[in-house]
Design an enzyme around this catalytic site. Structure first.
Site, PDB file in Angstrom:
ATOM      1  N   THR A 119       0.834  -1.203   0.000  1.00  0.00           N
ATOM      2  CA  THR A 119       0.000   0.000   0.000  1.00  0.00           C
ATOM      3  C   THR A 119       0.867   1.251   0.000  1.00  0.00           C
ATOM      4  OG1 THR A 119      -1.638  -1.246   1.283  1.00  0.00           O
ATOM      5  CG2 THR A 119      -1.990   1.115   1.059  1.00  0.00           C
TER       6      THR A 119
ATOM      7  N   ALA B 251      -0.352  -1.455   7.062  1.00  0.00           N
ATOM      8  CA  ALA B 251      -0.408  -2.332   8.228  1.00  0.00           C
ATOM      9  C   ALA B 251      -0.942  -3.686   7.794  1.00  0.00           C
ATOM     10  CB  ALA B 251      -1.287  -1.740   9.327  1.00  0.00           C
TER      11      ALA B 251
ATOM     12  N   GLY C   9       6.325  -6.896   5.713  1.00  0.00           N
ATOM     13  CA  GLY C   9       7.358  -6.590   4.731  1.00  0.00           C
ATOM     14  C   GLY C   9       8.757  -6.567   5.303  1.00  0.00           C
TER      15      GLY C   9
ATOM     16  N   GLU D 266      10.234   1.270  10.505  1.00  0.00           N
ATOM     17  CA  GLU D 266       8.897   1.857  10.477  1.00  0.00           C
ATOM     18  C   GLU D 266       8.531   2.445  11.835  1.00  0.00           C
ATOM     19  OE1 GLU D 266       6.677  -0.825   7.043  1.00  0.00           O
ATOM     20  OE2 GLU D 266       6.719  -1.555   9.101  1.00  0.00           O
TER      21      GLU D 266
END
Length: 225
Positions: free
Chosen positions: A29, A83, A97, A103
């Site tokens: 995303t 997420a 990932g 992150e």
């Protein structure tokens, strides 16, 4: 793809303005957010960015998006990331990932963390998705046993060639099946207190907005339950 793209583009529309420092997430995303940012930069948007993975950094560079080193910043205006699960309180599981440590560092340095997902990532309780935990290589078998004793079934993440996945930070990943996670904050505290654990994919109290994409290209910003 359509749902993720719609969520990413709505997040940019709502949260990114000229002159900002923007955190770039990692994953399928976040990929669409970076692609759209590249288009906006070519149209004249003036931003600087901080990437959460080598993959996102390389994608941004290929699109001509300006980047900063973490040494050159004190705060990030907004980070847009994906997420793997989002519960009604906006607690998250991230790390599918493999970029969960970077992150979380970027998220914690951000004034606002916007999470973009498709509707399949919304859950009533975290835990159906195995919780990623980044661990140091030394004594990893001992760390795995410690986590197993906490009530999960941990598995070392392997690459296609059968070798352990190594994160951008040089660590290993365990994917931990805890089942339903009734108390994510307490579990996060227990994991942080386990020697060998670098970070977990539990993101508690960090998301400030969640944008959900749906098939057909519709996206909406949620209100926290």
């Amino acid at each position: 793809m359509e749902a993720k793209k719609a969520a990413a583009e709505l997040a940019l529309e709502r949260s990114v303005q000229d002159g900002m420092i923007v955190g770039l997430g990692t994953g399928s995303t976040a990929y669409w957010a970076i692609q759209k940012l590249g288009e906006l930069v070519r149209q004249g948007l003036r931003i600087q960015t901080v990437a959460t993975s080598v993959a996102s950094e390389e994608l941004a560079r290929s699109l001509g998006i300006p980047q900063l080193a973490t040494a050159d910043i004190t705060e990030i205006d907004v980070t847009i990331d994906g997420a793997d699960e989002v519960d009604p309180q906006w607690n998250l599981i991230k790390g599918g990932g493999g970029a969960l440590l970077r992150e979380k560092i970027v998220a914690c340095a951000s004034r606002k963390l916007v999470i973009v997902v498709d509707e399949g990532k919304l859950v009533q309780q975290l835990g159906a998705f195995p919780l990623p935990v980044e661990i140091v290589k030394f004594g990893w078998e001992l760390t795995l046993r410690k986590l197993r004793a906490m009530g999960c079934e941990p598995a070392l993440r392997l690459a296609a060639d059968g070798q352990p996945v190594v994160t951008d930070n040089g660590n290993y990943l365990l994917d931990c099946r805890f089942g339903a996670i009734a108390q994510p904050a307490e579990l996060q505290a227990a994991l942080q207190g386990t020697p060998g654990v670098v970070e977990s994919g539990l993101f508690i109290g960090l998301a400030r907005e969640v944008i959900v994409g749906y098939n057909g290209g519709k996206a909406v910003s949620l209100v926290r339950s």
